[in-house]
Design a protein around this motif. Structure first.
Motif, PDB file in Angstrom:
ATOM      1  N   SER A  57       0.702  -1.300   0.315  1.00 49.30           N
ATOM      2  CA  SER A  57      -0.096  -0.252  -0.275  1.00 49.30           C
ATOM      3  C   SER A  57       0.812   0.836  -0.209  1.00 49.30           C
ATOM      4  O   SER A  57       0.572   2.330  -0.559  1.00 49.30           O
ATOM      5  N   SER A  58       1.936   1.366   0.533  1.00 55.88           N
ATOM      6  CA  SER A  58       2.941   2.372   0.902  1.00 55.88           C
ATOM      7  C   SER A  58       3.098   2.515  -0.538  1.00 55.88           C
ATOM      8  O   SER A  58       3.563   4.037  -1.189  1.00 55.88           O
ATOM      9  N   CYS A  91      -5.128   4.254  -0.482  1.00 55.95           N
ATOM     10  CA  CYS A  91      -3.940   3.171  -0.398  1.00 55.95           C
ATOM     11  C   CYS A  91      -4.112   3.485   1.263  1.00 55.95           C
ATOM     12  O   CYS A  91      -3.424   3.083   1.812  1.00 55.95           O
ATOM     13  N   GLY A  92      -4.753   4.754   2.040  1.00 56.79           N
ATOM     14  CA  GLY A  92      -4.568   4.969   3.285  1.00 56.79           C
ATOM     15  C   GLY A  92      -5.230   4.194   3.965  1.00 56.79           C
ATOM     16  O   GLY A  92      -5.355   3.911   4.492  1.00 56.79           O
ATOM     17  N   ILE A  95      -3.930   0.714   4.555  1.00 53.35           N
ATOM     18  CA  ILE A  95      -2.716   0.971   5.639  1.00 53.35           C
ATOM     19  C   ILE A  95      -3.324   0.124   6.719  1.00 53.35           C
ATOM     20  O   ILE A  95      -3.300  -0.433   7.034  1.00 53.35           O
TER      21      ILE A  95
END
Length: 126
Positions: A57-58, A91-92, A95
């Protein structure tokens, strides 16, 4: 009753398996158990899976930020900011889902979301 059932007598004893067949069966079970143990050894632990999803994800977040910067430099559009901004937010979220132990849901969400962002960039943004 079928014809084959009628041919057999009710009093016919069922033959017992011989000792050789039992030994082969035990050996097969032992081999299957060893194969399952090897597969389990290669599987990720939950902690490793969470870390892998967080890393993916990062990387996705960094990639979306780079593409957003490049797209804004070439064509400043609200639609570009919207599509890639939503991908960054996604994406955040993935995470955070991974940190809370929801790795499968996060994996599906990341895959579907990034494909949707790239697809919408290709289809919607001229």
């Amino acid at each position: 009753m079928s014809t084959s059932d009628q041919d057999q007598s009710v009093d016919t004893p069922i033959p017992a398996p011989d000792a050789g067949a039992a030994a082969e069966t035990e050996a097969e079970v032992e081999v299957e158990t060893e194969a399952e143990a090897e597969v389990e050894d290669r599987r990720l632990t939950p902690r490793q899976a969470r870390r892998l999803r967080i890393a993916l994800s990062s990387v996705g977040m960094v990639a979306m930020a780079v593409v957003l910067g490049l797209r804004i430099a070439s064509r400043s559009s609200v639609l570009v900011v919207g599509v890639y901004g939503l991908a960054l937010i996604l994406c955040g979220i993935v995470i955070e889902l991974s940190r809370n132990g929801r790795t499968r849901m996060g994996s599906w969400l990341l895959a579907v979301g990034l494909v949707a962002a790239i697809g919408s960039d290709w289809l919607l943004i001229p």
